[in-house]
Design a protein around this motif. Structure first.
Motif, PDB file in Angstrom:
ATOM      1  N   SER A 130     -11.488   0.081   2.157  1.00  0.00           N
ATOM      2  CA  SER A 130     -10.120   0.780   1.123  1.00  0.00           C
ATOM      3  C   SER A 130      -9.713  -0.358  -0.181  1.00  0.00           C
ATOM      4  CB  SER A 130      -8.556   0.660   2.053  1.00  0.00           C
ATOM      5  OG  SER A 130      -8.787   1.349   3.452  1.00  0.00           O
ATOM      6  N   MET A 168      -5.427   1.838   3.626  1.00  0.00           N
ATOM      7  CA  MET A 168      -4.915  -0.441   3.307  1.00  0.00           C
ATOM      8  C   MET A 168      -3.594   0.074   4.412  1.00  0.00           C
ATOM      9  SD  MET A 168      -6.369  -1.813   1.837  1.00  0.00           S
ATOM     10  CE  MET A 168      -4.838  -3.339   1.360  1.00  0.00           C
ATOM     11  N   GLY A 227      -5.305   3.824  -0.618  1.00  0.00           N
ATOM     12  CA  GLY A 227      -4.344   3.566  -0.351  1.00  0.00           C
ATOM     13  C   GLY A 227      -4.203   3.769   1.566  1.00  0.00           C
ATOM     14  N   ALA A 286       0.823  -0.861  -0.292  1.00  0.00           N
ATOM     15  CA  ALA A 286       0.003   0.139  -0.141  1.00  0.00           C
ATOM     16  C   ALA A 286       0.740   1.200  -0.313  1.00  0.00           C
ATOM     17  CB  ALA A 286      -0.950   0.245   1.072  1.00  0.00           C
ATOM     18  N   GLY A 289      -2.696  -6.288  -2.106  1.00  0.00           N
ATOM     19  CA  GLY A 289      -3.019  -6.084  -1.182  1.00  0.00           C
ATOM     20  C   GLY A 289      -4.376  -6.981  -0.745  1.00  0.00           C
TER      21      GLY A 289
END
Length: 117
Positions: free
Chosen positions: A73, A101, A98, A17, A51
């Protein structure tokens, strides 16, 4: 093995991230320079897949707050990426996703560290 699995995925998630966020923030500056670099949303897709892998492993064992932050997110990131790939529309949701995260993985890492100390 189970004690190190969640911190590993948290560190993977925080790292991907952060790298993605730096990429998204610095890349527009690089396109100003005459280097011949053009934006490729598939780079963002690669970061999102990394991610997503980390998020899927973590949400099963995390609190509702952390799971909610990570899912929202990730959804913002995917919406932004697919809007750019399919419609050539750049949305700023990717920045919010981002940051979310990073926060979600950090909270999960801290809560996991407290319970296993």
């Amino acid at each position: 093995m189970k004690k190190t699995a969640t911190p590993f995925y948290d560190i993977l998630g925080i790292s991907s991230a952060t790298i993605c966020l730096v990429h998204c923030l610095l890349f527009p500056l690089l396109t100003i320079l005459p280097l011949g670099i053009s934006h490729n949303p598939y780079v963002d897709l690669f970061f999102a897949l990394m991610g997503l892998f980390a998020v899927l492993k973590i949400i099963k064992k995390s609190t509702r707050l952390v799971s909610g932050i990570l899912i929202i997110s990730m959804a913002l990131i995917w919406i932004s990426i697919w809007s750019e790939i399919l419609f050539d529309i750049h949305l700023d949701f990717i920045f919010i996703g981002g940051i979310g995260m990073i926060i979600g993985h950090f909270l999960n890492y801290k809560s996991h560290k407290k319970t296993h100390s």
